[in-house]
Enzyme design. Structure first.
Site, PDB file in Angstrom:
ATOM      1  N   ASP A   1       8.519  -2.646   3.691  1.00 29.58           N
ATOM      2  CA  ASP A   1       7.211  -3.245   3.980  1.00 29.58           C
ATOM      3  C   ASP A   1       7.101  -3.365   5.504  1.00 29.58           C
ATOM      4  O   ASP A   1       6.942  -2.358   6.196  1.00 29.58           O
ATOM      5  CB  ASP A   1       7.118  -4.588   3.238  1.00 29.58           C
TER       6      ASP A   1
ATOM      7  N   LYS B   1       5.483   0.796   1.570  1.00 29.52           N
ATOM      8  CA  LYS B   1       4.114   0.295   1.534  1.00 29.52           C
ATOM      9  C   LYS B   1       3.300   0.863   2.685  1.00 29.52           C
ATOM     10  O   LYS B   1       3.814   1.029   3.792  1.00 29.52           O
ATOM     11  CB  LYS B   1       4.154  -1.235   1.631  1.00 29.52           C
TER      12      LYS B   1
ATOM     13  N   ARG C   1      10.489  -9.546 -12.435  1.00 32.00           N
ATOM     14  CA  ARG C   1      11.472  -8.490 -12.141  1.00 32.00           C
ATOM     15  C   ARG C   1      11.755  -7.614 -13.359  1.00 32.00           C
ATOM     16  O   ARG C   1      12.164  -6.468 -13.238  1.00 32.00           O
ATOM     17  CB  ARG C   1      12.807  -9.120 -11.691  1.00 32.00           C
TER      18      ARG C   1
ATOM     19  N   GLY D   1       9.500  -3.994   7.458  1.00 37.66           N
ATOM     20  CA  GLY D   1      10.706  -3.343   7.989  1.00 37.66           C
ATOM     21  C   GLY D   1      11.730  -4.308   8.549  1.00 37.66           C
ATOM     22  O   GLY D   1      12.808  -3.890   8.979  1.00 37.66           O
TER      23      GLY D   1
ATOM     24  N   ASP E   1      14.532  -2.031  -2.350  1.00 32.52           N
ATOM     25  CA  ASP E   1      13.399  -1.901  -3.282  1.00 32.52           C
ATOM     26  C   ASP E   1      12.138  -1.419  -2.564  1.00 32.52           C
ATOM     27  O   ASP E   1      11.456  -0.522  -3.021  1.00 32.52           O
ATOM     28  CB  ASP E   1      13.137  -3.217  -4.045  1.00 32.52           C
TER      29      ASP E   1
ATOM     30  N   THR F   1      13.627  -6.558   7.026  1.00 27.24           N
ATOM     31  CA  THR F   1      14.848  -6.644   6.212  1.00 27.24           C
ATOM     32  C   THR F   1      15.758  -5.448   6.488  1.00 27.24           C
ATOM     33  O   THR F   1      16.939  -5.612   6.801  1.00 27.24           O
ATOM     34  CB  THR F   1      14.485  -6.683   4.704  1.00 27.24           C
ATOM     35  N   LEU F   2      15.188  -4.247   6.379  1.00 28.66           N
ATOM     36  CA  LEU F   2      16.004  -3.050   6.596  1.00 28.66           C
ATOM     37  C   LEU F   2      16.549  -3.008   8.008  1.00 28.66           C
ATOM     38  O   LEU F   2      17.710  -2.686   8.229  1.00 28.66           O
ATOM     39  CB  LEU F   2      15.176  -1.795   6.290  1.00 28.66           C
TER      40      LEU F   2
HETATM   41  P1  IMP Z   1      10.107  -6.436   4.983  1.00 24.20           P
HETATM   42  O1  IMP Z   1      11.290  -7.111   5.588  1.00 24.20           O
HETATM   43  O2  IMP Z   1       8.801  -6.980   5.425  1.00 24.20           O
HETATM   44  O3  IMP Z   1      10.140  -4.930   5.055  1.00 24.20           O
HETATM   45  O4  IMP Z   1      10.095  -6.863   3.458  1.00 24.20           O
HETATM   46  C1  IMP Z   1      10.960  -6.310   2.587  1.00 24.20           C
HETATM   47  C2  IMP Z   1      11.332  -7.292   1.500  1.00 24.20           C
HETATM   48  O5  IMP Z   1      10.234  -8.094   1.092  1.00 24.20           O
HETATM   49  C3  IMP Z   1      11.768  -6.488   0.313  1.00 24.20           C
HETATM   50  O6  IMP Z   1      13.167  -6.465   0.241  1.00 24.20           O
HETATM   51  C4  IMP Z   1      11.148  -7.203  -0.860  1.00 24.20           C
HETATM   52  O7  IMP Z   1      12.102  -8.057  -1.452  1.00 24.20           O
HETATM   53  C5  IMP Z   1      10.026  -8.022  -0.302  1.00 24.20           C
HETATM   54  N1  IMP Z   1       8.699  -7.410  -0.554  1.00 24.20           N
HETATM   55  C6  IMP Z   1       7.916  -6.737   0.310  1.00 24.20           C
HETATM   56  N2  IMP Z   1       6.792  -6.321  -0.271  1.00 24.20           N
HETATM   57  C7  IMP Z   1       6.853  -6.739  -1.553  1.00 24.20           C
HETATM   58  C8  IMP Z   1       5.979  -6.601  -2.679  1.00 24.20           C
HETATM   59  O8  IMP Z   1       4.893  -5.990  -2.650  1.00 24.20           O
HETATM   60  N3  IMP Z   1       6.413  -7.171  -3.827  1.00 24.20           N
HETATM   61  C9  IMP Z   1       7.595  -7.838  -3.934  1.00 24.20           C
HETATM   62  N4  IMP Z   1       8.443  -7.978  -2.919  1.00 24.20           N
HETATM   63  C10 IMP Z   1       8.074  -7.437  -1.731  1.00 24.20           C
HETATM   64 MG    MG Z   2      11.709 -10.453  -3.032  1.00 21.87          MG
END
Ligand code: IMP
Ligand code: MG
Length: 177
Positions: free
Chosen positions: A101, A129, A163, A103, A98, A105-106
């Site tokens: 952010d 983002k 959602r 990074g 989705d 998770t990916l």
């Molecule tokens: P990361 O691991 O920081 O890149 O975060 C990614 C995960 O955080 C995504 O899979 C989203 O589920 C959640 N996430 C990050 N930013 C947002 C946001 O602005 N709204 C809702 N979920 C977010």
């Molecule tokens: Mg989430």
């Protein structure tokens, strides 16, 4: 709705972008063994529209990662709470997320998927983002680049709500501050 400060991306814009991405994936993966892996839960609506915009045969599976809980900032400890179930060895994996952010998770999921010996791994993310990413990820198919705001809708949640909104909107800070 009072909880939404601003609509960033409306349903028509989402629809048009997914059609465009689907056409590109259809071209790029012609004669390949495409497997799309959706990251639950946030990607479920995006993936359901994306799969129908792809006109070549492909498999679908899901992996579940959890990092935010009920917070609105990323903290880096990503838990995999459900792994994929189909064999991806020798196949061409497209990870569907989705939002990119920080990074974390990916990054975690790409590393895990690579251990399973796919032929290729690419990433499709609906949103990126505008932040200094903690982990740099190459997004092969990107929907929209958005400002550094907490957004909800079209699969993205805050504490599991919102959602179902058909657009991507900025969540009012009053909801979580
Ligand atoms: P990361 O691991 O920081 O890149 O975060 C990614 C995960 O955080 C995504 O899979 C989203 O589920 C959640 N996430 C990050 N930013 C947002 C946001 O602005 N709204 C809702 N979920 C977010
Ligand atoms: Mg989430």
């Amino acid at each position: 709705m009072n909880d939404i400060k601003e609509i960033l991306i409306n349903p028509i814009e989402i629809k048009n972008k997914i059609k465009e991405i689907g056409e590109q994936i259809t071209k790029d993966y012609k004669n390949k063994n495409l497997v799309i892996i959706g990251i639950l839960k946030g990607s479920f609506i995006f993936l359901s529209d994306l799969t129908r915009s792809i006109k070549i045969p492909h498999e679908i599976d899901f992996i579940r990662a959890s990092s935010y809980g009920t917070k609105t900032c990323s903290e880096g400890d990503v838990c995999i709470t459900k792994d994929i179930e189909i064999c991806i060895s020798g196949k061409d994996v497209l990870i569907c997320e989705d939002i990119y952010d920080a990074g974390y998770t990916l990054n975690t999921i790409v590393e895990l998927i690579k251990l399973k010996n796919p032929s290729s791994v690419k990433i499709c993310s609906l949103l990126e983002k505008d932040v200094i990413h903690k982990k740099i990820i190459n997004i092969n198919y990107l929907g929209f680049f958005i400002p550094n705001e907490f957004v909800v809708g079209y699969g993205l949640d805050y504490a599991e709500y919102y959602r179902n909104l058909p657009f991507i909107g900025v969540l009012n800070k009053t909801v979580y501050l």
